[in-house]
Design a protein around this motif. Structure first.
Motif, short mmCIF file in Angstrom:
data_model
loop_
_atom_site.label_atom_id
_atom_site.label_comp_id
_atom_site.label_asym_id
_atom_site.label_seq_id
_atom_site.Cartn_x
_atom_site.Cartn_y
_atom_site.Cartn_z
N SER A 148 0.80 -1.03 0.43
CA SER A 148 -0.23 0.29 -0.21
C SER A 148 1.04 1.17 -0.32
CB SER A 148 -0.74 -0.11 0.97
OG SER A 148 -1.84 1.24 1.08
N GLY A 149 0.52 1.94 -0.90
CA GLY A 149 1.41 3.40 -0.90
C GLY A 149 2.68 3.58 -1.48
N LYS A 152 1.35 2.36 -7.20
CA LYS A 152 0.43 1.41 -8.48
C LYS A 152 -0.87 2.11 -8.87
CE LYS A 152 -0.71 -1.66 -5.52
NZ LYS A 152 0.05 -1.70 -4.10
N THR A 153 -1.68 2.82 -7.89
CA THR A 153 -2.79 3.47 -8.45
C THR A 153 -2.39 4.69 -8.92
OG1 THR A 153 -4.05 2.15 -6.75
CG2 THR A 153 -4.65 4.10 -8.06
N THR A 154 -1.35 5.68 -8.70
CA THR A 154 -0.84 6.97 -8.97
C THR A 154 -0.88 6.17 -10.86
OG1 THR A 154 -0.22 6.81 -6.85
CG2 THR A 154 0.64 8.75 -9.20
N1 LIG Z 1 -3.86 13.23 -4.48
C1 LIG Z 1 -2.93 12.51 -4.35
N2 LIG Z 1 -2.54 14.02 -3.47
C2 LIG Z 1 -1.29 13.34 -2.74
N3 LIG Z 1 -1.18 12.15 -2.56
C3 LIG Z 1 -1.12 11.30 -3.20
C4 LIG Z 1 -2.06 11.49 -4.20
N4 LIG Z 1 -2.54 10.29 -4.24
C5 LIG Z 1 -1.50 9.23 -3.30
N5 LIG Z 1 -0.88 9.79 -3.27
C6 LIG Z 1 0.40 8.97 -2.18
O1 LIG Z 1 1.08 8.96 -2.79
C7 LIG Z 1 1.99 7.27 -2.87
C8 LIG Z 1 1.11 6.37 -3.66
O2 LIG Z 1 -0.27 6.52 -3.58
P1 LIG Z 1 -1.48 5.45 -4.22
O3 LIG Z 1 -2.37 5.29 -4.01
O4 LIG Z 1 -0.45 5.28 -6.24
O5 LIG Z 1 -0.64 3.63 -3.69
P2 LIG Z 1 -0.85 2.34 -3.78
O6 LIG Z 1 -0.11 1.49 -4.31
O7 LIG Z 1 -1.97 2.26 -5.28
O8 LIG Z 1 -1.57 2.41 -2.31
P3 LIG Z 1 -2.70 1.52 -2.40
O9 LIG Z 1 -2.47 0.16 -2.71
O10 LIG Z 1 -2.98 1.55 -0.66
O11 LIG Z 1 -4.45 1.30 -3.34
C9 LIG Z 1 1.12 7.67 -1.32
O12 LIG Z 1 2.34 8.48 -0.91
C10 LIG Z 1 -0.03 8.60 -1.50
O13 LIG Z 1 -0.53 9.56 -0.34
#
Ligand SMILES: Nc1ncnc2c1ncn2[C@@H]1O[C@H](COP(=O)(O)OP(=O)(O)OP(=O)(O)O)[C@@H](O)[C@H]1O
Length: 365
Positions: A148-149, A152-154
């Motif tokens: 998590s974090g 991936k989603t970004t």
């Molecule tokens: N709109 C935003 N503004 C500021 N920070 C963000 C934003 N979206 C994501 N982040 C930060 O960017 C980083 C990556 O987030 P992301 O959601 O892409 O991770 P992830 O691997 O998809 O997590 P998860 O599996 O929990 O969904 C994290 O530190 C998150 O807090």
């Protein structure tokens, strides 16, 4: 490409000739002042649906608008062809016809090059994706794993044109999607991408059949071919018996297989799946993953799936492991079976995370 700056200056000139401010034109078109300002400075182009109302208001022809100048009667024919080629090239997002060739020769449906995404808030900044590069070949099933974090989603949102990278290039079938103006992204998504998300919203007021048909209608598929297309695909996906039901009348697994049908039926360049098994029990999850793998095998679909579930990842051909916004490692499934690949994935996660792989969900395949 169309000369956005010239077109913008032309819109500005015509608006001033009418004696209107940007706000007055914006009001007539029922859009924001900011949009007009962006057009006039060449930073974006009007949405397709606004071309005709804009021409009517400014008293210019469509050809003149696209050419960014008034066209004399005797030059009309010659100019019209030139403008038409530009419009088509621009609509396809290519420079004239050159990159059409690269479309057909490119083996990689997706090319991500040195992509970074920096989120800046008042108090801090987060480098959510840090200089990421990878390719997804046609017909492959690629997974992105990470805690998590990890970003991936970004990354998926950048590829889905939902967000723009701070740096870098993302090409889908040869087209740099970073250059697509904001108002054209929805159209791009409809034409080139398929989505299977955890909370995929099938329209609740339409039957499963109508949900799938809607995707085909948007893609302007002929009326006669809609029913046979849906029937043959739904047999493959084992949803024929529920086509007349509404989404709320079927199970989560069936809904996700309908989402797969809706995604693949329009033959997208790539299907993006974000934790598609997240809300499913293990039986439904396996059925869905079998469906996705079958789409790659039998329909040459290209799939990019984000997951933190090792069992789901073991269905992929290749896995990219993300940590702190970077791709730290990759793993290819060669000839081994799912069970062996599952074990390889676990080992790789241990290598990346040390002993702390408890952040990832581990279910034996
Ligand atoms: N709109 C935003 N503004 C500021 N920070 C963000 C934003 N979206 C994501 N982040 C930060 O960017 C980083 C990556 O987030 P992301 O959601 O892409 O991770 P992830 O691997 O998809 O997590 P998860 O599996 O929990 O969904 C994290 O530190 C998150 O807090």
């Amino acid at each position: 490409m169309m000369n956005q700056i010239k077109i913008g200056a032309f819109i500005s000139e015509c608006r001033k000739a009418k004696g209107w401010t940007q706000s007055q034109l914006a009001e007539k078109l029922e859009i924001t002042d900011k949009a007009i300002s962006k057009w006039e400075t060449g930073r974006s182009m009007p949405d397709l649906s606004l071309f005709m109302p804009l021409c009517t208001l400014l008293d210019v022809t469509l050809n003149e608008l696209f050419a960014g100048e008034c066209i004399a009667e005797e030059k009309l024919k010659e100019k019209a062809d030139e403008v038409l080629m530009d419009v088509i090239a621009n609509w396809l997002g290519h420079d004239k016809w050159e990159s059409k060739e690269s479309d057909t020769t490119s083996e990689n449906v997706l090319e991500v090059e040195n992509v970074s995404k920096l989120y800046e808030t008042e108090n801090n900044s987060v480098l959510a994706v840090n200089d990421v590069s990878f390719q997804v070949p046609h017909g492959s099933f690629v997974g992105i794993m990470g805690a998590s974090g990890s970003g991936k989603t970004t990354l998926l949102n950048l590829i889905a044109t939902i967000d723009k990278p701070t740096y870098g290039t993302i090409r889908i079938s040869g087209q740099n999607i970073v250059d697509i103006p904001d108002e054209a992204t929805a159209e791009f998504r409809r034409r080139h991408l398929g989505f299977v998300f955890q909370e995929y919203n099938l329209l609740e007021t339409l039957t499963i059949y109508e949900n799938i048909a809607l995707a085909l209608t948007i893609k302007e598929v002929s009326k006669e071919s809609i029913r046979p297309t849906i029937q043959s695909l739904s047999e493959k996906l084992d949803i024929s018996a529920i086509l007349d039901k509404f989404p709320y009348e079927v199970s989560g697994g069936q809904r996700q297989r309908c989402a797969c049908a809706r995604a693949i039926v329009v033959n997208p360049d790539i299907i993006l799946a974000d934790e598609p098994t997240g809300a499913l029990d293990s039986h439904a999850a396996r059925q869905l993953l079998d469906t996705l793998a079958m789409l790659c095998r039998e329909y040459s679909a290209t799939i990019l799936m984000v997951t933190h579930d090792v069992m789901a990842a073991s269905y992929c051909d290749r896995i990219l492991f993300m940590k702190d916004g970077e791709i730290k490692a990759a793993l290819n499934r060669e000839q081994e079976n799912k069970q062996t690949f599952f074990t390889d994935i676990l080992k790789k996660i241990e290598w990346i995370e040390g002993e702390s792989h408890d952040v990832l969900e581990i279910v034996n395949p």
